[in-house]
Design an enzyme around this catalytic site. Structure first.
Site, mmCIF file in Angstrom:
data_model
loop_
_atom_site.group_PDB
_atom_site.id
_atom_site.type_symbol
_atom_site.label_atom_id
_atom_site.label_comp_id
_atom_site.label_asym_id
_atom_site.label_seq_id
_atom_site.Cartn_x
_atom_site.Cartn_y
_atom_site.Cartn_z
ATOM 1 N N LEU A 351 0.830 -1.207 0.000
ATOM 2 C CA LEU A 351 0.000 0.000 0.000
ATOM 3 C C LEU A 351 0.861 1.252 0.000
ATOM 4 O O LEU A 351 1.814 1.366 0.778
ATOM 5 C CB LEU A 351 -0.913 0.009 1.235
ATOM 6 C CG LEU A 351 -1.871 -1.177 1.366
ATOM 7 C CD1 LEU A 351 -2.352 -1.320 2.794
ATOM 8 C CD2 LEU A 351 -3.055 -0.993 0.421
ATOM 9 N N ASP A 352 0.537 2.170 -0.883
ATOM 10 C CA ASP A 352 1.107 3.510 -0.807
ATOM 11 C C ASP A 352 0.367 4.252 0.306
ATOM 12 O O ASP A 352 -0.754 3.873 0.660
ATOM 13 C CB ASP A 352 0.916 4.209 -2.156
ATOM 14 C CG ASP A 352 1.339 5.658 -2.112
ATOM 15 O OD1 ASP A 352 2.444 5.935 -1.632
ATOM 16 O OD2 ASP A 352 0.550 6.513 -2.554
ATOM 17 N N LYS A 353 0.961 5.298 0.861
ATOM 18 C CA LYS A 353 0.293 6.002 1.960
ATOM 19 C C LYS A 353 -0.582 7.153 1.450
ATOM 20 O O LYS A 353 -1.805 7.099 1.533
ATOM 21 C CB LYS A 353 1.319 6.558 2.961
ATOM 22 C CG LYS A 353 0.665 7.277 4.156
ATOM 23 C CD LYS A 353 1.679 7.895 5.075
ATOM 24 C CE LYS A 353 2.306 9.133 4.461
ATOM 25 N NZ LYS A 353 1.349 10.281 4.386
ATOM 26 N N THR A 354 0.067 8.161 0.876
ATOM 27 C CA THR A 354 -0.656 9.379 0.516
ATOM 28 C C THR A 354 -1.631 9.125 -0.626
ATOM 29 O O THR A 354 -1.242 8.655 -1.697
ATOM 30 C CB THR A 354 0.337 10.486 0.114
ATOM 31 O OG1 THR A 354 1.291 10.652 1.161
ATOM 32 C CG2 THR A 354 -0.390 11.797 -0.112
ATOM 33 N N LYS A 526 10.862 2.062 -4.310
ATOM 34 C CA LYS A 526 9.597 1.312 -4.231
ATOM 35 C C LYS A 526 9.618 0.160 -5.224
ATOM 36 O O LYS A 526 9.212 -0.965 -4.914
ATOM 37 C CB LYS A 526 8.401 2.239 -4.548
ATOM 38 C CG LYS A 526 8.013 3.191 -3.439
ATOM 39 C CD LYS A 526 6.719 3.905 -3.816
ATOM 40 C CE LYS A 526 6.260 4.852 -2.708
ATOM 41 N NZ LYS A 526 4.980 5.512 -3.039
#
Length: 671
Positions: A351-354, A526
């Site tokens: 999962l990416d955060k922003t 990433k």
């Protein structure tokens, strides 16, 4: 009895080659056909049934003539049988002949062999019974598949057919298919917006919930963009049409779904191979039975008929079709059966955060006035200084002040120091807003205070006096914690990759219960993490929304983009979440797993029933008619099992009654 869809590219678990647009060969190319129930097919089935009855009761002649060629006497002959087999069984025999030309063993060919063998050996009633049940099964299968395709086509029908336009100063009602870019479209209150375009007249509130996931209607003024498929709630709008029909964001999503429905997953190729193997095995056992029974054609035909692979060949594409349609109603656009299949075995979600776990929009989470300072005075000073700032943190402060109805004063002077803060003058007093170092540099003592974890403090002073601090943070999406928890319950590992600071990343991870966190990552880093996970034989789904996520989306086994994300992320992704709701992603994972279970149940069930059927025939418990019943009964059972995945419910009378069934994936105009 048959499969559908064109060949789809092989899905390499490490790479994506997004060439779905080239994958639209039609069903006929595989030699498989579905026969929907039309009047001709109805007449054909009824005629075969009538011929079977006539043959069974030896009508009209109780002593049928013998078929003779020269001096050779063959079996009793019936014109009813010949008419029923040729006229009624023509579609089946035609497909069998195509299979011979393609040198491909199919169920149509095996059934054709059984029908002709039964007729040749005088079992005319058996030949007609086989023909009758095969035709009925084909029709039921075709109707079931058509229902799935209709559910997808109905998505397009949500757009209005008739549209009001202004051309040459005149207002006219025209068919939506005649719209052209540059037309001025008039949309009345309560109507659906038919085009992507720019508002040039009027104002209104527009419901874009099916497009952006925004639950509240959005005010639209002149120069604002509107999107096809959204609903005009209040005022009348005049729209300069920019994109029409399939060129709209909405239309492109529908086209993606249709391409996905035509695409083929690797498991569909597996089902085709299994079906062919079953046919070969059945023919081998038929030869064995003919030898064991010393030429008993009755049992030989029964072996060929009883071993049906139709439930596999037809049930697999039907399950994929149904799942893609159901996912669209959930608000997840799956771009191909291969991606749905891979999603069903995913064991790691990155999962990416922003923008994925958080809204990507900073908000004020706490206000800490200094001793003797009112909260309103602190907020007013900070807002005045931030008024001319373009910084996202400053906009969060201004947004809160506006929400509270605080009057914002204009600063008399304003200066910004990058990486430090703002100095402004109001009513002759110097106001400083920025980080701790900025105030200390300007000889203002800063009080230490407890800050919310993961937040950024904005310190404020006025006239040399410290007023306090305002904590700003990117807020976590309310559904994110539920989604992560649900993934954990499904046995799926979650990993958080972000370019943000370790403090902020750890705070978000702690709030969501994510143990594996990597922070301060560049896009290339990433990508390396994703490659490492894939190389460790993990089945990885990457969920992101930005340009910085596109490399990782491409490297993952399944790339999932948030609908509010960038156009490049949505293009790169295999699945697009329209409503930006991670819970919809969890539901899609559960749907993919259920689809996989349905398909493998059909595989196992077909093999077991065929084995039992062949055994019963070879031990004399089952004859040709009962073999036909077992064949068609098992086929329909497995097709109906797959049909459980089809979207349920009728098409909504109004578009807004159905949440996120299909819509443009972005709140930005199409590039």
């Amino acid at each position: 009895m048959s499969d559908h869809a064109a060949d789809h590219r092989h899905h390499d678990h490490g790479h994506h080659h997004h060439d779905d647009h080239n994958d639209h060969d039609h069903d006929d190319h595989d030699g498989h056909h579905h026969h929907a129930f039309d009047w001709l097919m109805g007449v054909r089935i009824a005629f075969v049934a009538l011929c079977a009855v006539a043959v069974h009761f030896q009508w009209p002649d109780a002593n049928p003539p013998l078929l003779m060629i020269g001096d050779q006497v063959f079996l009793p002959f019936s014109w009813w049988a010949l008419a029923g087999i040729v006229i009624g069984g023509w579609p089946l025999l035609e497909e069998a002949w195509e299979s011979i030309l393609r040198r491909k063993m199919t169920m149509e060919l095996s059934m054709g062999i059984a029908i002709l063998a039964a007729a040749y050996t005088g079992y005319f009633f058996v030949a007609l019974i086989i023909t009758f049940f095969v035709l009925v099964a084909e029709v039921l299968e075709g109707m079931t598949l058509e229902r799935g395709r209709r559910a997808i086509r109905n998505l397009l029908e949500l757009l209005p057919r008739q549209v009001s336009v202004r051309r040459n100063g005149q207002i006219a009602e025209v068919d939506s298919s005649t719209l052209r870019p540059g037309d001025i479209v008039l949309v009345a209150p309560g109507a659906l917006i038919p085009v992507d375009g720019r508002v040039i007249g009027g104002s209104s509130h527009v419901d874009e919930s099916r497009i952006t996931g925004e639950s509240m209607p959005i005010e639209k003024l002149v120069d604002d963009h509107v999107y096809a498929g959204s609903i005009n709630r209040s005022g009348a709008l005049e729209i300069d049409a920019r994109s029409i029909g399939k060129d709209t964001s909405y239309g492109r999503i529908i086209e993606t779904i249709e391409q996905a429905e035509r695409s083929r997953a690797p498991i569909q190729h597996l089902s085709d191979r299994l079906a062919a193997y079953i046919v070969y095995v059945a023919l081998a056992f038929a030869v064995l039975e003919y030898w064991i029974s010393k030429g008993d054609v009755n049992s030989t035909i029964s072996v060929i008929v009883v071993a049906g692979a139709c439930g596999v060949a037809a049930g697999t594409p039907l399950a994929i079709l149904g799942a893609i349609g159901r996912a669209a109603r959930l608000g997840a656009i799956v771009k191909g059966g291969a991606h749905l299949e891979t999603l069903g075995v995913v064991d790691t979600v990155v999962l990416d955060k922003t923008g994925t776990l958080t809204f990507g929009k900073p908000e004020v989470v706490a206000i800490h006035p200094a001793d003797g300072i009112e909260e309103g005075d602190l907020l007013a000073a900070a807002t005045m200084a931030e008024l001319r700032s373009e910084h996202p943190l400053g906009k969060a402060v201004i947004g809160l002040a506006q929400a509270r109805g605080i009057t914002i004063a204009e600063p008399e002077t304003f200066s910004y120091t990058a990486g430090r803060g703002i100095a402004a003058v109001s009513q002759g007093e110097r106001v400083l807003v920025g980080n701790r170092d900025w105030l200390l540099e300007n000889s203002v003592s800063v009080q230490a205070g407890e800050l919310p974890r993961g937040s950024t403090p904005i310190h404020v002073s006025r006239g040399g006096r410290y007023l306090g601090s305002i904590s700003v943070a990117d807020t976590v999406r309310p559904e994110a914690a539920r989604a992560v928890s649900a993934l954990r319950e499904m046995g799926i590992r979650t990993v958080l990759l972000t370019g943000d600071t370790a403090e902020v990343a750890d705070a978000v991870a702690a709030q969501l219960g994510i143990a594996d966190v990597r922070s301060r990552l560049l896009p290339e880093q990433k990508l390396e993490h994703i490659k490492t996970l894939v190389a460790s034989n993990a089945a990885v789904a990457m969920v992101g929304d930005g340009v910085n996520d596109t490399l990782a989306l491409a490297a993952a086994n399944v790339g999932v983009a948030m609908g509010s994300g960038t156009a490049v992320a949505r293009e790169q992704a295999d699945i697009v979440l329209l409503g930006n709701d991670l819970e919809r992603f969890v539901e899609t994972v559960a749907l993919a797993r259920r689809t996989r279970r349905v398909i493998w149940f059909n595989f196992a069930g077909t093999v077991v029933i065929d084995a039992i059927g062949i055994l019963l025939v070879m031990t004399g418990f089952v004859g040709p008619v009962l073999a036909v019943m077992i064949h068609t009964g098992s086929e329909l059972a497995f097709i109906l099992n797959s049909a459980r995945l089809l979207p349920m419910g009728k098409k909504p009378a109004h578009a807004h009654e159905e949440r996120n069934i299909a819509a443009a994936p972005s709140a930005q105009p199409a590039e």
